[in-house]
Write an enzyme that holds these catalytic residues in place. Sequence first.
Site, PDB file in Angstrom:
ATOM      1  N   LYS A 130       9.495   8.568  -7.498  1.00  0.00           N
ATOM      2  CA  LYS A 130       8.903   9.467  -6.510  1.00  0.00           C
ATOM      3  C   LYS A 130       9.555   9.276  -5.145  1.00  0.00           C
ATOM      4  O   LYS A 130       9.897   8.151  -4.757  1.00  0.00           O
ATOM      5  CB  LYS A 130       7.405   9.181  -6.442  1.00  0.00           C
ATOM      6  CG  LYS A 130       6.596  10.093  -5.543  1.00  0.00           C
ATOM      7  CD  LYS A 130       5.121   9.724  -5.667  1.00  0.00           C
ATOM      8  CE  LYS A 130       4.235  10.522  -4.744  1.00  0.00           C
ATOM      9  NZ  LYS A 130       2.807  10.152  -4.907  1.00  0.00           N
ATOM     10  N   SER A 149      -0.046  13.922  -4.950  1.00  0.00           N
ATOM     11  CA  SER A 149       1.232  13.987  -4.283  1.00  0.00           C
ATOM     12  C   SER A 149       2.439  13.764  -5.206  1.00  0.00           C
ATOM     13  O   SER A 149       3.571  13.932  -4.785  1.00  0.00           O
ATOM     14  CB  SER A 149       1.274  12.958  -3.150  1.00  0.00           C
ATOM     15  OG  SER A 149       1.125  11.638  -3.641  1.00  0.00           O
ATOM     16  N   SER A 207      -3.343  11.071  -6.786  1.00  0.00           N
ATOM     17  CA  SER A 207      -1.989  11.629  -6.748  1.00  0.00           C
ATOM     18  C   SER A 207      -1.173  11.478  -8.021  1.00  0.00           C
ATOM     19  O   SER A 207      -0.082  12.030  -8.117  1.00  0.00           O
ATOM     20  CB  SER A 207      -1.208  11.023  -5.576  1.00  0.00           C
ATOM     21  OG  SER A 207      -1.725  11.514  -4.360  1.00  0.00           O
TER      22      SER A 207
END
Length: 497
Positions: A87, A164, A188
């Site tokens: 990520k 996210s 997330s």
Amino acid sequence: MSGRLRQEISIVDIATLYDRSDAVALAELAHKREVTPGELLDEALRRVEALNPKLNAVTMLREKVARRLIDEGLCEGPLRGVPFLIKDLGCEAIDFPSNNGSRLFADTHYGKDSSIYARIKAAGLVTFGRTTSPEGGVGPTTEAAVYGGPTHNPWNLDHTPGGSSGGAAAAVAAGILPAAHGSDGGGSVRIPASSCGLYGFKATRARLPDGPYVGEGWAGMAIDGFLTRSVRDSAVLLDACQGPDLGAPYVAPALETGYRKAMDRPTRRLRIGFATTSLVGEAIHPECRAAVEATAKLLESMGHMVEEALPQADTPGMMAAWTKIVACGSALSVESAVRRRGRPLEAGEIEGIARGAIAYARTVSGADYLEAINKVHAYGREMAMFFERYDVLLTATLAEPPAKLGRFNHRSDDYVDYRMGPGQVFAYSPFTAAFNASGQPAASLPLHWTAEGLPVGVQIAAAYGNDELLINLSARIEEALPWFDKRPPVSYAALRS
């Protein structure tokens, strides 16, 4: 490679093998030399080239780094040779600079690897880039300005893949790779898992390492994790990465056997409470309610004791405390970066929600911040009482199917309204942050699709430290209602059909 194995590859080409296999299966193929890590990387890169223009999910591609890792010799871990993405938020790595979802942090380089990336590397994974994230990891969508546009959901390009870890979820759901790194500070991992038809497991607080760049994320509410198409991929990744790192301020209770072995245990009869409303009794979307009700019936048919129940906990108070803590964390991140470089913040370097979070954080005193942490800890104790009576709580993951793009973008300066206003983030996602606050393990499972073809996840949660029970139950549900072969319209499998 033997003639027999090469003949097998010619009959079933690498793209088909790639689509049929989870990360564990790909690693087994590489171990048997039926495919090479280089061939798997080639396939992943072909898929990025074909799909990323539609999805905008992959960034910071580092093909040369990945080739070098292969040439130098991959670690002999359980996922040796499997392509992987991390990520674009946290997971600091020397070879992989980061934007952290923000123009302010664009192309940030690191002098050492984070503990989580070191363990990913030790697992034998071939990291070749990063996946998109909203600025600061705040919000249930991935529409950061630094990427030039939103990240799209492969089930419907007009909808968000979640946030996210939205880029990770979009990449896995579309078939670019079988598993990817994410992180979860308020849902997330689970929000994008629900939005993209994937499995997402948030481990018990401190199960995975945070160092050396931070001691804890968002007062202990944030933790790394993974987006996967199979339960066993999550189990193997969690086993490879779990455990405290050097100097960790606290540690999670020890696992009895580990995640992967726990999947294969006999499952005892469980006491399961389920909620067809939000945690404060408010109505949720009919599709989300239907997903919970169908899962409750499935669990009952599997022999578990199932009944409707709600925890007696101050969820609105916890959400207000969460909002303060995350605002202060956002302000610290931005203001530290500005101090380090020695010049003021410039127009356009951060988006509206980050500006609003900083402004709000300035109204939060030190005493207010400590009070918010105490509120979060009190909430954990309140939630723990529910799990004295029940082994598992079943809810929807989100209160609605995946939102349309634009609804939760970061243009507004009103951070508090964005989080807590009517129809805003906590109304849309009223379940996930509860278990970041309590520190308990929770997982989203892809068990329902709407008539329009949008995924709807259900969430199961267990008592603090009871990760193995949760992964075991996940495996039994996956066996009863498999999802691995479901593919979105925007996917490599769809392109080839």
